[in-house]
Design an enzyme around this catalytic site. Structure first.
Site, mmCIF file in Angstrom:
data_model
loop_
_atom_site.group_PDB
_atom_site.id
_atom_site.type_symbol
_atom_site.label_atom_id
_atom_site.label_comp_id
_atom_site.label_asym_id
_atom_site.label_seq_id
_atom_site.Cartn_x
_atom_site.Cartn_y
_atom_site.Cartn_z
ATOM 1 N N LYS A 155 0.835 -1.194 0.000
ATOM 2 C CA LYS A 155 0.000 0.000 0.000
ATOM 3 C C LYS A 155 0.876 1.252 0.000
ATOM 4 C CE LYS A 155 -3.775 -0.486 2.442
ATOM 5 N NZ LYS A 155 -4.405 -0.705 3.769
ATOM 6 N N ARG A 161 -3.114 3.185 8.572
ATOM 7 C CA ARG A 161 -3.445 2.012 7.754
ATOM 8 C C ARG A 161 -2.290 1.016 7.765
ATOM 9 N NH1 ARG A 161 -4.509 5.098 2.103
ATOM 10 N NH2 ARG A 161 -5.778 3.257 1.650
ATOM 11 N N GLY A 168 -6.072 -10.607 8.547
ATOM 12 C CA GLY A 168 -5.615 -10.671 9.932
ATOM 13 C C GLY A 168 -4.848 -9.433 10.343
ATOM 14 N N MET A 214 -4.308 -5.378 10.938
ATOM 15 C CA MET A 214 -5.261 -4.449 11.548
ATOM 16 C C MET A 214 -6.051 -3.662 10.505
ATOM 17 S SD MET A 214 -4.705 -1.408 14.260
ATOM 18 C CE MET A 214 -4.852 -0.115 13.034
ATOM 19 N N ARG A 219 -3.465 -0.893 -6.738
ATOM 20 C CA ARG A 219 -2.604 -2.076 -6.821
ATOM 21 C C ARG A 219 -2.979 -2.839 -8.082
ATOM 22 N NH1 ARG A 219 -5.740 -4.432 -1.687
ATOM 23 N NH2 ARG A 219 -7.748 -4.189 -2.665
ATOM 24 N N HIS A 240 -11.686 -31.248 6.033
ATOM 25 C CA HIS A 240 -11.576 -32.634 5.563
ATOM 26 C C HIS A 240 -12.164 -32.779 4.162
ATOM 27 C CE1 HIS A 240 -12.993 -36.855 5.257
ATOM 28 N NE2 HIS A 240 -11.824 -37.097 5.798
ATOM 29 N N ARG A 243 1.199 -47.801 -17.169
ATOM 30 C CA ARG A 243 1.063 -48.830 -16.137
ATOM 31 C C ARG A 243 0.545 -50.098 -16.810
ATOM 32 N NH1 ARG A 243 -1.273 -44.139 -14.270
ATOM 33 N NH2 ARG A 243 -0.349 -43.260 -12.379
ATOM 34 N N GLU A 262 11.932 -44.216 -6.542
ATOM 35 C CA GLU A 262 10.756 -43.927 -5.723
ATOM 36 C C GLU A 262 10.916 -44.413 -4.296
ATOM 37 O OE1 GLU A 262 7.322 -45.925 -7.331
ATOM 38 O OE2 GLU A 262 8.531 -47.596 -8.046
ATOM 39 N N SER A 265 13.162 -42.453 -13.767
ATOM 40 C CA SER A 265 11.918 -41.699 -13.726
ATOM 41 C C SER A 265 11.538 -41.589 -12.249
ATOM 42 C CB SER A 265 10.841 -42.434 -14.520
ATOM 43 O OG SER A 265 9.627 -41.745 -14.404
ATOM 44 N N GLY A 313 9.440 -41.445 -9.248
ATOM 45 C CA GLY A 313 8.066 -41.739 -8.862
ATOM 46 C C GLY A 313 7.789 -40.976 -7.581
ATOM 47 N N THR A 314 7.398 -39.720 -7.745
ATOM 48 C CA THR A 314 7.347 -38.854 -6.563
ATOM 49 C C THR A 314 6.152 -39.125 -5.660
ATOM 50 O OG1 THR A 314 6.392 -37.169 -8.002
ATOM 51 C CG2 THR A 314 8.723 -36.979 -7.495
ATOM 52 N N ASN A 315 5.162 -39.893 -6.133
ATOM 53 C CA ASN A 315 4.077 -40.259 -5.214
ATOM 54 C C ASN A 315 4.602 -41.215 -4.150
ATOM 55 O OD1 ASN A 315 2.431 -38.809 -6.876
ATOM 56 N ND2 ASN A 315 1.427 -40.582 -7.780
ATOM 57 N N ASP A 316 5.192 -42.328 -4.612
ATOM 58 C CA ASP A 316 5.728 -43.281 -3.644
ATOM 59 C C ASP A 316 6.907 -42.695 -2.880
ATOM 60 O OD1 ASP A 316 4.177 -45.558 -3.466
ATOM 61 O OD2 ASP A 316 4.924 -46.376 -5.349
ATOM 62 N N CYS A 355 7.390 -39.072 -13.144
ATOM 63 C CA CYS A 355 6.075 -39.566 -13.580
ATOM 64 C C CYS A 355 5.065 -39.544 -12.440
ATOM 65 C CB CYS A 355 6.192 -40.969 -14.169
ATOM 66 S SG CYS A 355 6.766 -42.192 -12.989
ATOM 67 N N TYR A 391 12.308 -34.240 -18.691
ATOM 68 C CA TYR A 391 10.877 -34.157 -18.968
ATOM 69 C C TYR A 391 10.052 -34.364 -17.707
ATOM 70 C CZ TYR A 391 10.577 -39.270 -18.666
ATOM 71 O OH TYR A 391 10.615 -40.552 -18.212
HETATM 72 P P1 ADP Z 1 -7.604 -1.962 3.212
HETATM 73 O O1 ADP Z 1 -6.247 -2.469 3.436
HETATM 74 O O2 ADP Z 1 -8.667 -2.779 3.825
HETATM 75 O O3 ADP Z 1 -7.849 -1.636 1.761
HETATM 76 P P2 ADP Z 1 -7.360 0.895 3.609
HETATM 77 O O4 ADP Z 1 -6.186 1.343 4.387
HETATM 78 O O5 ADP Z 1 -7.249 1.027 2.151
HETATM 79 O O6 ADP Z 1 -7.702 -0.596 4.024
HETATM 80 O O7 ADP Z 1 -8.574 1.724 4.189
HETATM 81 C C1 ADP Z 1 -9.877 1.303 4.379
HETATM 82 C C2 ADP Z 1 -10.837 2.321 3.754
HETATM 83 O O8 ADP Z 1 -10.592 3.631 4.246
HETATM 84 C C3 ADP Z 1 -10.690 2.405 2.263
HETATM 85 O O9 ADP Z 1 -11.954 2.568 1.695
HETATM 86 C C4 ADP Z 1 -9.852 3.629 2.060
HETATM 87 O O10 ADP Z 1 -10.057 4.181 0.816
HETATM 88 C C5 ADP Z 1 -10.314 4.525 3.190
HETATM 89 N N1 ADP Z 1 -9.279 5.459 3.613
HETATM 90 C C6 ADP Z 1 -8.033 5.169 4.033
HETATM 91 N N2 ADP Z 1 -7.335 6.266 4.311
HETATM 92 C C7 ADP Z 1 -8.150 7.302 4.060
HETATM 93 C C8 ADP Z 1 -7.995 8.730 4.143
HETATM 94 N N3 ADP Z 1 -6.849 9.275 4.537
HETATM 95 N N4 ADP Z 1 -9.048 9.496 3.810
HETATM 96 C C9 ADP Z 1 -10.202 8.920 3.399
HETATM 97 N N5 ADP Z 1 -10.414 7.612 3.306
HETATM 98 C C10 ADP Z 1 -9.398 6.801 3.619
HETATM 99 MG MG MG Z 2 -7.871 -0.293 0.671
HETATM 100 MG MG MG Z 3 5.281 -46.263 -7.351
#
Ligand code: ADP
Ligand code: MG
Ligand code: MG
Length: 911
Positions: free
Chosen positions: A36, A105, A114, A116, A349, A465, A589, A776, A795, A797-800, A863, A883
């Site tokens: 970002k 951000r 995960g 923040m 991005r 599973h 086979r 293998e 050859s 035999g990467t499974n076995d 294979c 190959y």
């Molecule tokens: P994510 O990683 O989930 O994309 P962002 O850091 O891009 O999180 O931010 C979450 C939301 O907040 C996005 O919609 C982003 O455009 C908006 N946002 C982030 N920074 C600003 C800012 N300085 N002003 C206005 N909106 C913002």
């Molecule tokens: Mg974003």
């Molecule tokens: Mg075998």
């Protein structure tokens, strides 16, 4: 802490800088600034309207994670940058009469669940909210921003349960009898702020901080800490992302999309991520902030509507999108905000896309002169190609979607709903197609899963599973479709009032995760039609996708060094493999040649008491085997065909032990006993093994059953001679399975050479039959240098080899404990799917080197199923195999990835 023990001191001494202004970075600094941050800097330097700000580096995060404390100099550096930002903006963070507000951000090198969530509107307090209101001339806006800050800060920084805020917001709307947040007025929001602050106090045990700098510092620290959150850690383990990269933190001055109808926020793609076509794709929401646009709190409008709402901003946005695409030379996805008619760019991005779009976009960009063909090859993957090869549901069909789960194993499956394994087996035996529906599956469901066309569960993720086992079996699976209420007792599922009873037809799409009621028609993939030769890329009306695939495949074929062969046991498969581009058969086979009506002859062979009896049985098998080979060599005329001599344990050719025992017992009670059955039963008992995978099989069979392997060698030799007689060009290679030591190979080889010489003398032809072995077993890999003395080819035999290196049997472990291993992140992907580079791969690498040292021209291939797995193909390219061989259907994937591997290697050579 003493000054010089601080790890940061050393870094400062070296002039390490922890904070970069957006004007200082660029897109190539993702390691340091995160994705970002690097792209914000890139856009800033392109002259695009990005709100000013700065990025705290991943290095700072690393110091914090190592030492448990923020680097001492960080605070000063942040202060200096904040100061500069305040100068630029002409106001101070949280300034009472006219506050500067910022967002904090997270942003690591790889985008990671995960981490923040962003906190917006930092700098607002009981005092500055008044200032903001006055400056904007809008009370409502100021209080809305403040309540958002407390909500986001409370949840992500202070760890308060977010539902508490949501519930309070809902209650406020209900009290006012309105449905959308924009209908709340300043007074309502002001009350909500009071309520929110109470929630924070009660849940977090502290007041919501009024000091703006404290707000910012706490948020920054929370981002650092989130790197080591459970979810982030698990994700990294599974995706093999190193734990020591750290995350960057972006501090960005706020712009406001919630200032009324002339403001708003949106997301956009520079092309359609589904088709690749250029156009106007995105969503826009007036009077909204941040995630509102994707959170579904109010209805968004298509981006094209923005032209009507705010033409000036719209035109500017279109120009910026073009700039970005030309600059990044790829589809970009962006976030933007309009504040009172002024457009701001908040993120970009390189965007995700569907498999079909990936191929189309890559060739479109070549045609636009933006990228080279070599670059286009790196823009697509074998996994995407594989997706395009599955049959799919007819897009034009009228469908009733029931729900959606996780696309766990691709394909399109249709069948009658069944809710237990027993019914699945029973119905499928009587010729019905069934979809096995469970809340989640467990090892007891295995037989039902085998019997079903597809598997649908309402719980569990990609490593559940059901998902793991279905992928292993190549069976369609949708898992974790949480909207479906599965009631196995009453044999029905309920979703939004619709009830699906046992026997009702459902359709599941393992490539999209969608679940439908009724039978959705399935259409073959155009890409497969193309590979089959039923659709031509050059035709006037050729599918755009097929043309793109054709061009990229042609380029990949021109680049690759690895040859691609097929695992095929009969002429039909061989011919399809040829159409798909196979350059030979890497594994034929021979065990199926012992089944069906030939089983009896095999029984005779196993039961033979005398040499004569045994020879009789072999004599009967010989012409049948020979005929199989003639057909195969004809289908693959001019291309190598590696035939593996019999591999599986003998009991696989005998009747099932329980069935046979019952039959014998019944006959006994009727006093009519069948001599043959009795002898068979004895043989079955004698051949019963505790662990057949490690028992009498492979080369061991050839060594203890006289005449078995020589019969097969004779059949191969005579078939080759016959093809020569018919002016064909047979290129057979004889492969000995499960060799552990060179002595085994030497004995078998000596006998084989003799048989071949006999056939050559009798037919007057030089057959040029190569004899080689599978590698293998770990011992074979370790002693490959010796084995190469007697082997003209290896050859792998990467499974076995995977089974024996790890010491687990695939059928047992995939069904029982792989889920747990995947969930714990012990491996991110099953070692049966992708070769385990460090373990199995190391043995392969060593054997390649040792084999070549002994016999420089030795031919080397693989294979095992890994031969068709994208990542594994790259590994095999790296270690220098000649190959890879895989199932006919995977051949295009292997060709593509072999081309990508070679092209990548070339790329890095140039640098
Ligand atoms: P994510 O990683 O989930 O994309 P962002 O850091 O891009 O999180 O931010 C979450 C939301 O907040 C996005 O919609 C982003 O455009 C908006 N946002 C982030 N920074 C600003 C800012 N300085 N002003 C206005 N909106 C913002
Ligand atoms: Mg974003
Ligand atoms: Mg075998």
């Amino acid at each position: 802490m003493s000054e010089n023990k601080d790890p940061h001191v050393a870094q400062v001494a070296q002039g390490v800088k922890f904070v970069y202004d957006f004007t200082e970075g660029n897109k190539d600094l993702k390691d340091l600034l995160g994705g970002k941050g690097a792209n914000l800097a890139e856009m800033t330097n392109l002259g695009l309207p990005v709100p000013p700000g700065f990025t705290i580096t991943t290095e700072a995060c690393k110091v914090y994670l190592d030492s448990g404390e923020e680097p001492a100099a960080l605070r000063d550096e942040v202060s200096a940058h904040l100061d500069a930002l305040e100068q630029k903006m002409g106001k101070r963070l949280g300034q009472a009469d006219d506050p500067l507000l910022v967002s904090v951000r997270s942003g690591a090198k790889f985008s990671m669940p995960g981490m923040m969530d962003t906190v917006l509107n930092i700098g607002l307090s009981d005092k500055s909210v008044q200032g903001l209101a006055k400056q904007a001339g809008d009370d409502r806006f100021a209080w809305d921003s403040y309540r958002r800050l407390i909500q986001m800060f409370g949840k992500t920084v202070l760890g308060v349960d977010g539902d508490l805020f949501e519930d309070a917001l809902e209650a406020a709307k209900a009290a006012k009898k309105v449905t959308v947040d924009t209908d709340l007025e300043a007074g309502d929001l002001k009350k909500l702020v009071t309520k929110f602050k109470k929630i924070v106090k009660a849940e977090a045990g502290r007041e919501f901080p009024q000091d703006p700098r404290e707000q910012m510092d706490l948020a920054i620290k929370a981002v650092f800490d989130s790197w080591n959150g459970d979810r982030a850690k698990l994700y990294r383990r599974q995706e093999r992302i190193p734990h020591d990269l750290g995350t960057a933190v972006n501090v960005c001055s706020m712009v406001f999309g919630n200032l009324g109808p002339d403001s708003g926020t949106g997301v956009a793609f520079t092309r359609d991520p589904a088709s690749g076509h250029q156009g106007v794709y995105g969503d826009y929401l007036q009077n909204a902030q941040g995630e509102d646009v994707v959170a579904g709190i109010r209805n968004t409008v298509p981006l094209a509507e923005l032209e009507r709402i705010d033409k000036k901003s719209y035109d500017q946005l279109m120009r910026i999108m073009e700039t970005l695409e030309t600059h990044y030379k790829d589809l970009c996805d962006i976030e933007f905000t309009i504040e009172r008619g002024q457009l701001w760019m908040l993120q970009t991005r390189v965007g995700k896309r569907t498999a079909g779009a990936a191929f189309r976009i890559a060739t479109q960009l070549v045609d636009q002169g933006l990228i080279t063909e070599a670059e286009a090859l790196q823009r697509v993957t074998g996994a995407q190609l594989a997706q395009l090869m599955f049959p799919r549901f007819d897009e034009d069909a009228k469908v009733e979607q029931l729900g959606r789960g996780i696309a766990a194993s691709p394909g399109a499956a249709v069948g009658k709903a069944v809710f237990d394994s027993y019914t699945a087996i029973k119905w499928s035996r009587s010729g019905e197609k069934v979809i096995l529906i469970r809340r989640e599956t467990n090892p007891d469901d295995l037989d039902g899963m085998i019997a079903a066309e597809g598997i649908l569960t309402s719980r569990g993720g990609k490593t559940s599973h059901a998902a793991v086992v279905a992928r292993g079996m190549g069976k369609t699976c949708v898992c974790g479709a949480e909207d479906l209420e599965v009631d196995t007792k009453r044999r029905r599922l309920t979703v939004n009032g619709t009830v699906v009873e046992e026997g009702d037809v459902v359709s599941i799409d393992g490539s999209t995760g969608k679940v439908y009621l009724g039978e959705v028609p399935v259409v073959p993939s155009p890409v497969v039609e193309y590979f089959e030769g039923r659709m031509h890329a050059g035709a006037d009306d050729a599918d755009e996708l097929v043309q793109a695939v054709h061009r990229i495949m042609a380029f990949a074929d021109g680049k690759r060094r690895l040859r691609v062969r097929a695992n095929a046991d009969n002429a039909e498969d061989a011919l399809r493999a040829r159409r798909f581009g196979a350059q030979g058969i890497g594994l034929c086979r021979t065990e199926h040649m012992f089944l069906g009506e030939r089983r009896e002859m095999v029984e005779k062979l196993i039961l033979a008491d005398t040499d004569a009896e045994r020879e009789d049985a072999l004599k009967e098998l010989l012409p049948l085997q020979k005929a199989d080979f003639v057909e195969l060599f004809e289908a693959m005329d001019g291309l190598p065909v590696t035939v593996r001599l019999l591999d599986p344990p003998l009991h696989e050719f005998l009747p099932d032990i329980t069935e046979l025992s019952v039959r014998v017992a019944l006959a006994e009670s009727r006093k009519d006993h069948n001599e043959n059955d009795l002898r068979l039963l004895q043989a079955v008992h004698r051949l019963h093994e505790q662990n057949p995978m490690l028992g009498l099989r492979g080369v061991r069979l050839g060594l203890v059953i006289p005449g078995l392997f020589t019969m097969q060698v004779r059949a191969i030799a005579e078939a080759a001679a016959e093809r020569r007689g018919a002016k064909g060009d047979p290129r057979a290679e004889i492969m000995i399975p499960l060799v552990g030591t060179v002595q085994e190979l030497e004995i078998v080889r000596e006998e084989a050479d003799q048989v071949i010489a006999e056939v050559e003398a009798a037919t007057g032809t030089d057959l040029k039959l190569a004899i080689g072995t599978m590698i293998e077993l770990p011992r074979a890999a370790v002693t490959a240098g010796q084995i190469a003395e007697a082997a003209e080819f290896f050859s792998f035999g990467t499974n076995d080899l995977t089974q024996t290196v790890w010491g687990f049997s695939r059928d047992d472990v995939e069904a029982s404990f792989f889920t747990a291993y995947l969930e714990k992140g012990i491996f991110g992907v099953s070692p049966f799917e992708t070769i385990d580079r460090d373990g199995v791969g190391a043995l392969v690498r060593g054997a390649v080197e040792a084999g070549r040292a002994t016999r420089p021209g030795i031919k080397l291939g693989v294979c095992g199923e890994h031969g068709g797995d994208p990542e594994s193909v790259h590994f095999f390219h790296e270690v220098g195999l000649d190959y890879v061989s895989c199932s006919p259907f995977r051949i295009p994937v292997a060709r593509l990835e072999a081309g990508r591997a070679a092209s990548q290697a070339q790329g890095s050579d140039h640098r």
